[in-house]
Design an enzyme around this catalytic site. Structure first.
Site, PDB file in Angstrom:
ATOM      1  N   ASN A   1       0.864  -1.177   0.000  1.00  0.00           N
ATOM      2  CA  ASN A   1       0.000   0.000   0.000  1.00  0.00           C
ATOM      3  C   ASN A   1       0.897   1.222   0.000  1.00  0.00           C
ATOM      4  O   ASN A   1       1.678   1.426   0.925  1.00  0.00           O
ATOM      5  CB  ASN A   1      -0.906   0.008   1.222  1.00  0.00           C
ATOM      6  CG  ASN A   1      -1.817  -1.202   1.251  1.00  0.00           C
ATOM      7  OD1 ASN A   1      -2.391  -1.571   0.220  1.00  0.00           O
ATOM      8  ND2 ASN A   1      -1.927  -1.841   2.375  1.00  0.00           N
TER       9      ASN A   1
ATOM     10  N   ARG B   1       0.615   4.383   0.547  1.00  0.00           N
ATOM     11  CA  ARG B   1      -0.067   5.542   1.145  1.00  0.00           C
ATOM     12  C   ARG B   1       0.041   5.445   2.662  1.00  0.00           C
ATOM     13  O   ARG B   1       0.468   4.423   3.188  1.00  0.00           O
ATOM     14  CB  ARG B   1      -1.557   5.484   0.776  1.00  0.00           C
ATOM     15  CG  ARG B   1      -2.207   4.190   1.285  1.00  0.00           C
ATOM     16  CD  ARG B   1      -3.717   4.165   1.156  1.00  0.00           C
ATOM     17  NE  ARG B   1      -4.306   3.050   1.887  1.00  0.00           N
ATOM     18  CZ  ARG B   1      -4.457   1.826   1.430  1.00  0.00           C
ATOM     19  NH1 ARG B   1      -4.067   1.529   0.189  1.00  0.00           N
ATOM     20  NH2 ARG B   1      -4.988   0.873   2.171  1.00  0.00           N
TER      21      ARG B   1
END
Ligand code: MV4
Length: 444
Positions: free
Chosen positions: A289, A291
């Site tokens: 991920n 982020r």
């Protein structure tokens, strides 16, 4: 960087505004017509309306967000999580328009966005991956041959999927061909990309992820794990750090693998490497991920850090100012959603008629709601994150029980009854659960 536009809403927009304020950075909120009365609008120095309620016409509308940044003279853009946070084109457009995208380089997002490409990148970097096809499988005959070679059961996964979308488990030999064709058709329909890869099905896995951080000066570190196995239909409900199954040796090996994974894509900023961990404690790369994640507070409270501040500092070109190490505390996060767990978790938007949040030692609440606020029906149902921490896991659980009991949210249904029950659940207390726990046994 002097002024940051926050391209998001809800609690994460507030979280970013708070970090900006502590660093003396100016803030710009963007909001949809449904969010006019939101706290992120009130707490930011400036606010720009970017369109109608629906996400695709506001928080996902790149030209509107870029225009808002231009008219307010912002110089940085923080995407939060969800919405445009993992959109490589958006990251590139921000950069091309002269804004610092507070996140990784567009190229790192691209290389992790395609799950099959990401997996091959990880394999080449020496990160453990689930045994399976090398790259995509494009015809039925190869799918059949590989599935049998790998050994049933297998998972067929969409390259363009992720987070549980576009996955199919195949148990029986006679189902291989039809599953492959259906999965391909579904992937094409959902992602405009039919590509699939195949891997061995990992039984009773736990979802354990490692927080990583890079500074673009050659430093990439890991900040230990988060246990995220308590999920319902691929939606996380409870996260904690450390994981109840972790030991020093496994943490070191998973941490090293996560750093290698991030290094392979020259990662900058906050990122997460998701692993599947089987019952023998073998671990396999699943996805990255690219982020900041919803559950970042459990890492913050376990290690005593501020990850969002660090994102901003790193975006300003500073070398990493944080470091990992043994967990200082145990932290647990309960996601409070406007949903009714008693009625198949149906969404429960509406006006909050009474509100009281808990406090006292070892309690943190990250939320954008207030008394009189109306939860719009257009967005994610998460309305608050309750994070409790203590010296031991049991202390964190005991604090969570009393913090949940102190909480008053009236006018809507929430997931609080579920969390209260889980904090008394003996398997949860024993740390004995996997990703299938809720979907197979329920919570009652
Ligand atoms: C798997 C798996 C078992 N074996 N892959 C679901 C989310 C996506 N990122 C990958 N997922 C899974 N991949 C193999 N080879 C089981 C899951 C899975 C799961 C993973 C993490 C958290 C919750 C899950 C719930 C069901 C299935």
């Amino acid at each position: 960087m002097k002024k940051v536009l926050i391209a998001n809403r809800g609690e994460i927009a507030l979280r970013v505004i708070r970090a900006c304020k502590e660093l003396g950075l100016q803030t710009v909120a963007v909001y949809s017509e449904a969010d006019r009365h939101s706290l992120h609008v009130r707490f930011a120095d400036e606010a720009v309306c970017i369109g109608p309620p629906m996400g695709r016409e506001s928080y996902l509308k790149v030209p509107s967000i870029i225009a808002a940044a231009q008219i307010t003279n912002a110089d940085g853009i923080h995407p939060g999580y969800g919405f445009l946070s993992e959109n490589a084109d958006f990251a590139e457009i921000c950069t091309d328009c002269g804004f610092k995208f507070i996140g990784p380089k567009s190229d790192s997002i691209t290389r992790m966005g395609n799950k099959s490409v990401a997996k091959e990148t990880m394999r080449a970097a020496g990160v453990p991956v689930v045994p399976g096809s090398e790259g995509i499988v494009s015809d039925v005959a190869t799918a059949r041959r590989l599935a049998l070679e790998i050994g049933l059961p297998v998972m067929m996964k969409a390259s363009a999927g992720g987070g549980g979308k576009g996955m199919r488990m195949v148990t029986r030999e006679e189902d291989i061909e039809s599953a492959f064709i259906t999965a391909r058709t579904e992937a094409e329909a959902a992602f405009s990309n039919p590509d699939l890869y195949i891997e061995k099905f990992v039984e009773e896995p736990r979802h354990i992820e490692i927080q990583v951080f890079g500074d673009g000066h050659g430093n990439i570190i890991h900040l230990n794990e988060r246990e995220c196995s308590i999920q319902r239909r691929h939606q996380k409900l409870i996260e904690e750090a450390p994981s109840p199954i972790m030991d020093e040796d496994l943490r070191r090996r998973m941490g090293e693998a996560a750093v290698k994974a991030a290094q392979a894509v020259n990662y900058e900023g906050a990122g997460t490497i998701e692993f599947l961990v089987d019952k023998y404690r073998n671990f396999y790369f699943m996805e990255m991920n690219t982020r900041i994640q919803v559950e970042h507070p459990v890492t913050e409270e376990s290690l005593g850090l501020d990850l969002v501040k660090e994102q901003l500092l790193v975006a300003m070109g500073k070398p990493l100012s944080i470091k990992g190490g043994v967990p200082l505390r145990h932290a647990i996060e309960c996601r409070i959603n406007a949903e009714d767990p008693e009625h198949n978790w149906r969404p429960s938007p509406g006006k909050i008629t009474a509100l009281h949040f808990p406090g006292g030692p070892g309690v943190r609440v990250d939320s954008h709601i207030y008394e009189g606020y109306s939860i719009p029906p257009y967005y994610d149902s998460m309305i608050a994150k309750l994070i409790c921490f203590g010296e031991t896991r049991m202390e964190a659980i005991l604090r969570m029980r009393r913090a949940l009991a102190e909480t008053v949210i009236e006018g809507i249904h929430t997931t609080i009854p579920f969390h209260a029950k889980m904090m008394e659940n003996k398997d949860f207390i024993a740390g004995e659960f996997d990703t299938k726990y809720l979907d197979t046994r329920g919570w009652k």
